[in-house]
Design a protein around this motif. Structure first.
Motif, short mmCIF file in Angstrom:
data_model
loop_
_atom_site.label_atom_id
_atom_site.label_comp_id
_atom_site.label_asym_id
_atom_site.label_seq_id
_atom_site.Cartn_x
_atom_site.Cartn_y
_atom_site.Cartn_z
N LEU A 190 0.83 -1.19 0.00
CA LEU A 190 0.00 0.00 0.00
C LEU A 190 0.87 1.24 0.00
O LEU A 190 2.01 1.22 0.48
N THR A 191 0.33 2.34 -0.52
CA THR A 191 1.01 3.62 -0.43
C THR A 191 0.63 4.30 0.87
O THR A 191 -0.32 3.89 1.57
N ALA A 192 1.33 5.36 1.20
CA ALA A 192 1.03 6.10 2.42
C ALA A 192 -0.38 6.71 2.35
O ALA A 192 -1.11 6.74 3.36
N ASP A 193 -0.76 7.20 1.16
CA ASP A 193 -2.10 7.78 1.02
C ASP A 193 -3.17 6.70 1.22
O ASP A 193 -4.22 6.97 1.82
N GLU A 194 -2.91 5.51 0.72
CA GLU A 194 -3.88 4.42 0.88
C GLU A 194 -4.00 4.01 2.34
O GLU A 194 -5.10 3.72 2.83
N VAL A 195 -2.89 4.01 3.05
CA VAL A 195 -2.93 3.70 4.48
C VAL A 195 -3.73 4.77 5.22
O VAL A 195 -4.54 4.46 6.11
N ALA A 196 -3.55 6.03 4.85
CA ALA A 196 -4.30 7.11 5.49
C ALA A 196 -5.81 6.93 5.25
O ALA A 196 -6.63 7.17 6.15
N GLN A 197 -6.16 6.51 4.03
CA GLN A 197 -7.58 6.28 3.73
C GLN A 197 -8.14 5.14 4.56
O GLN A 197 -9.25 5.22 5.09
N LEU A 198 -7.34 4.08 4.73
CA LEU A 198 -7.77 2.97 5.57
C LEU A 198 -7.89 3.38 7.03
O LEU A 198 -8.84 3.01 7.72
N GLU A 199 -6.91 4.14 7.51
CA GLU A 199 -6.95 4.56 8.92
C GLU A 199 -8.19 5.40 9.20
O GLU A 199 -8.82 5.25 10.25
N LEU A 200 -8.54 6.28 8.27
CA LEU A 200 -9.75 7.08 8.45
C LEU A 200 -10.99 6.20 8.48
O LEU A 200 -11.87 6.37 9.33
N ALA A 201 -11.07 5.25 7.55
CA ALA A 201 -12.23 4.35 7.50
C ALA A 201 -12.34 3.54 8.78
O ALA A 201 -13.44 3.38 9.33
N TYR A 202 -11.20 3.02 9.28
CA TYR A 202 -11.23 2.20 10.49
C TYR A 202 -11.61 3.04 11.71
O TYR A 202 -12.30 2.56 12.62
N ALA A 203 -11.17 4.31 11.73
CA ALA A 203 -11.55 5.18 12.84
C ALA A 203 -13.06 5.44 12.82
O ALA A 203 -13.73 5.42 13.87
#
Length: 771
Positions: free
Chosen positions: A731-744
């Protein structure tokens, strides 16, 4: 040969010569018919004769005209009604905080009360000439549904003034003076109405109310006038604690004949200011913790002018007929609207929760046990919406179909109970912790209220639906009863002769047709459409014919005892009910333009209705007292066995997937569900989490694929897993940020409210989850 000719000639003479036929055949049958007729009380007869037949009559005929069904106009909001929905209703929804209303205040906030009155929420049905909104039944239903998806307490508060009560009774029966006196104030919200019918000793049996009114002379405004002296005690009266005007039902007598020749006119309705001397607004009830106003009303030695009888003194004794005719609003609009709202809310939120909530590394909506319950929620919600629109649409056509509205009341509240129960099962712990984040709890608590009011469901199913339907909807029975009651015996006999001849032909046709359709699987029945729904029309025609056949057998064999064989009559009523609701499903599908995406919902709903029809018939045959007749009916209806089953698992899974994906199908199914924009709104929190999690599904697939290939470890805490995914170029850093937001967002959505550890939760605000 001569003897045979003479014999046949004698038979023909008996059958074809009217006077001989009536003397030898019809007269004995007529006498028997009168004997087996069930005894009807005055209130039962008035209930039987009140209202109209509609599509239920076609279904009872054994040969429904499907083109007639399709030609019924599609219910739609006018421009004014849509504007009200888009502005006033949306503003009201944004003002409501159901947790605050129910758990903290036990009342609507004062600003909400003021807004409801100022914007005409209490005058949806009052004509514009008196300052009301004069909205249609479908608008009334839609508005109540939308509010109920946000707050049942607010919905009931809006529902009651626009349902059975002073406003509706005045519009239909009030004198012009009474309308001018009360309707403008009711329209503006200056007057708050309640209607006092139910008492401690009389609920469903309104004919037995002990509340009395005696016509007499008394003093009013310093003058002697003819009036009524009242004594009454009422309970369960919605809006009573805040009412300024009380509608009252009581049993009237006129011992001195002051207002007419009838000295015991019967049930009568009057309208009385709440501050009138002798009226006591009693203490408040607590209806399962919901916050709508409900309480008691008493009156001792209360004198009112006779002009306060709704409709004036000439309407004395006509109260029960008035009430039954006006019950269509409560049964056909208000309570179905509440149940439909529960379906919309349960479908949208449960689909979202099932995708957001994870167990064993998977969304719980992927487990087949959950999918089975979700399919029931989705399929029943589609049926709820279909029946809501068709029934409210019937009222807008100017009809007052008493059987249809009883069907809607009973079955929609029961379906509402089922979908909310399934939603609670799936939400599990998330559903049982009350607090600001719980969007299901109050709906779950409120289900028994809908089940109970406007006639308890047990009464509605076992006595009303078939009890009224068999006589009102049957093409001949009601007219045969009228012939039997004809005061001129000769004229009645001639009428009965004509009707019975047609009835016998009707029954014979039904018997042959039912058997033929059962043997051929209804393949030769006509249908108004081709394609995936064609067979449903064919099967409904067959079941309509079978209902007509079994109803005739039941009435012929059981006679007056059918009234007391409540389980038998209830099963026949179930057949009629599911025929009606299945018809509504097919019409809804046609009205919406045969949307391909809706087909799994249609298939589920139709299979369920047909399986319930099959179950009702099987119960009838198993328990019918005359076993020979039961066998004949069973052979005619199901000569090859009962083949009606629930829909395949694959279709149930399709319905479940529909609820778990953002789409126009999901939006159309749940269009009345309120989803708030506010940051702390529980429906908005869940919806935002759902959309966010759905949007990262491709990223989650990347992680799963990398875990299967060994590029990522299988069991790591989520934070470590995402770091490893970046390091391994999964994953890219942007994709991880998108996942982190969704999980939050998902963690926030599945959270429940917490309170300080204390003996009492009263007055506490919810605390953020410690996690």
């Amino acid at each position: 040969m001569t003897i045979l000719v003479l014999f046949l000639t004698a038979i023909l003479v008996v059958l074809l010569v009217g006077d001989i036929r009536r003397s030898l055949i019809i007269k004995p049958i007529f006498a028997l018919f009168k004997k087996v007729l069930p005894p009807l009380s005055k209130t039962e007869r008035e209930a039987m004769e009140a209202g109209d037949t509609w599509w239920d009559g076609d279904l009872f005929s054994g040969n429904p005209d499907w083109n007639k069904l399709h030609s019924i106009p599609k219910p739609a909001l006018s421009a004014d009604e849509q504007h009200f929905m888009d502005h006033q209703v949306q503003e009201l929804l944004a003002m409501l905080d159901d947790h605050q209303i129910v758990q903290e205040q036990q009342d609507l906030p004062q600003e909400v009360w003021q807004y409801l009155g100022k914007e005409g929420f209490f005058s949806l049905i009052i004509p514009k000439s008196y300052g009301g909104r004069e909205f249609s039944a479908i608008a009334n239903s839609t508005i109540v549904s939308a509010i109920a998806s946000r707050s049942l307490s607010a919905a009931v508060t809006v529902m009651v003034p626009n349902s059975l009560g002073p406003g509706e009774l005045l519009m239909h029966y009030g004198t012009e003076e009474q309308k001018e006196r009360w309707l403008p104030g009711l329209a503006k919200g200056d007057e708050v109405p309640c209607f006092a019918l139910t008492g401690p000793e009389a609920g469903s049996d309104a004919g037995a109310i002990p509340d009395t009114g005696v016509v007499c002379k008394g003093t009013f405004n310093g003058e002697e006038v003819i009036g009524v002296r009242l004594n009454f005690a009422k309970r369960y009266i919605t809006l009573a604690p805040v009412a300024t005007v009380v509608g009252l039902a009581f049993k009237l007598t006129d011992p001195d004949g002051l207002i007419g020749d009838d000295k015991a006119p019967g049930i009568t309705c009057a309208l009385i200011p709440a501050e009138h001397p002798g009226i006591e607004i009693g203490r408040r009830h607590n209806p399962l913790g919901l916050a709508f106003m409900n309480g008691t009303v008493y009156g001792e030695d209360v004198f009112i002018p006779a002009d306060w009888i709704i409709g004036g003194p000439e309407y004395a004794g006509r109260g029960w007929r008035m009430l039954v005719e006006c019950l269509s609003a409560g049964r056909g609009i208000s309570l179905p609207a509440l149940s439909c709202a529960s379906g919309h809310l349960a479908s949208r939120m449960t689909g979202a929760y099932s995708y957001v909530r994870r167990q064993f590394g998977l969304p719980i909506g992927q487990f087949e046990g959950v999918q089975e319950s979700m399919a029931r929620i989705g399929g029943m919600t589609y049926s709820l919406e279909a029946v809501r629109k068709m029934t409210a649409g019937a009222l807008d056509l100017g009809t007052s179909p008493s059987v249809v509205t009883a069907i809607a009341k009973y079955h929609m509240t029961e379906m509402g109970r089922q979908v909310v129960s399934d939603a609670m099962d799936i939400h599990a712990g998330r559903g049982i912790q009350l607090g600001p984040k719980n969007y299901l709890g109050q709906n779950y608590m409120g289900i028994p209220i809908s089940i109970t009011v406007e006639g308890a469901n047990i009464l509605t199913r076992n006595l009303m639906i078939f009890g009224q339907g068999a006589t009102r909807c049957h093409p001949y029975v009601l007219r045969e009863m009228a012939a039997a009651a004809n005061e001129n015996p000769d004229e009645g006999l001639k009428q009965f002769d004509t009707l019975l001849t047609k009835h016998v032909g009707f029954a014979a046709t039904n018997l042959v047709s039912s058997l033929f359709m059962g043997l051929t699987g209804s393949r030769f029945n006509s249908a108004p459409v081709a394609g995936p729904t064609k067979s449903y029309y064919q099967q409904l025609t067959r079941m309509s014919r079978s209902l007509a056949l079994c109803a005739d057998f039941s009435m012929l064999v059981l006679g007056g005892d059918l009234k007391r064989k409540e389980m038998i009559s209830a099963r026949l009523g179930d057949v009629l009910s599911h025929l009606y609701m299945a018809s509504a499903v097919l019409k809804h599908y046609e009205d919406d333009g045969r949307q391909q995406g809706d087909l799994p919902l249609v298939h589920y709903a139709m299979h369920w209705h047909l399986s319930e029809i099959g179950k009702a018939f099987s119960g009838l045959f198993q328990n019918f007292p005359n076993r020979m007749v039961a066998w004949v009916m069973k052979v005619c209806v199901f000569p090859l066995g009962n083949r009606f089953t629930m829909v395949d698992d694959a279709v149930q899974q399709q319905v479940a997937k529909t609820l778990q994906a953002p789409s126009v199908v999901r939006d159309r199914l749940t269009h009345l569900c309120f989803v708030g924009d506010a940051k702390d709104d529980p429906t908005g929190i869940m919806e935002r989490a759902f959309v966010a999690m759905y949007q990262v599904r491709a990223l989650e697939k990347k992680i799963k694929s990398a875990q299967r290939s060994g590029a990522l470890a299988s069991k790591l805490p989520i934070d470590e897993l995402l770091c490893e995914a970046v390091t391994a170029d999964v994953l890219t850093a942007d994709e991880v940020a998108q996942l982190e937001l969704a999980y939050a967002l998902a963690r926030d959505a599945i959270d429940v409210d917490e309170f300080d550890t204390a003996r009492s939760l009263k007055g506490q605000s919810a605390k953020p989850n410690a996690a």
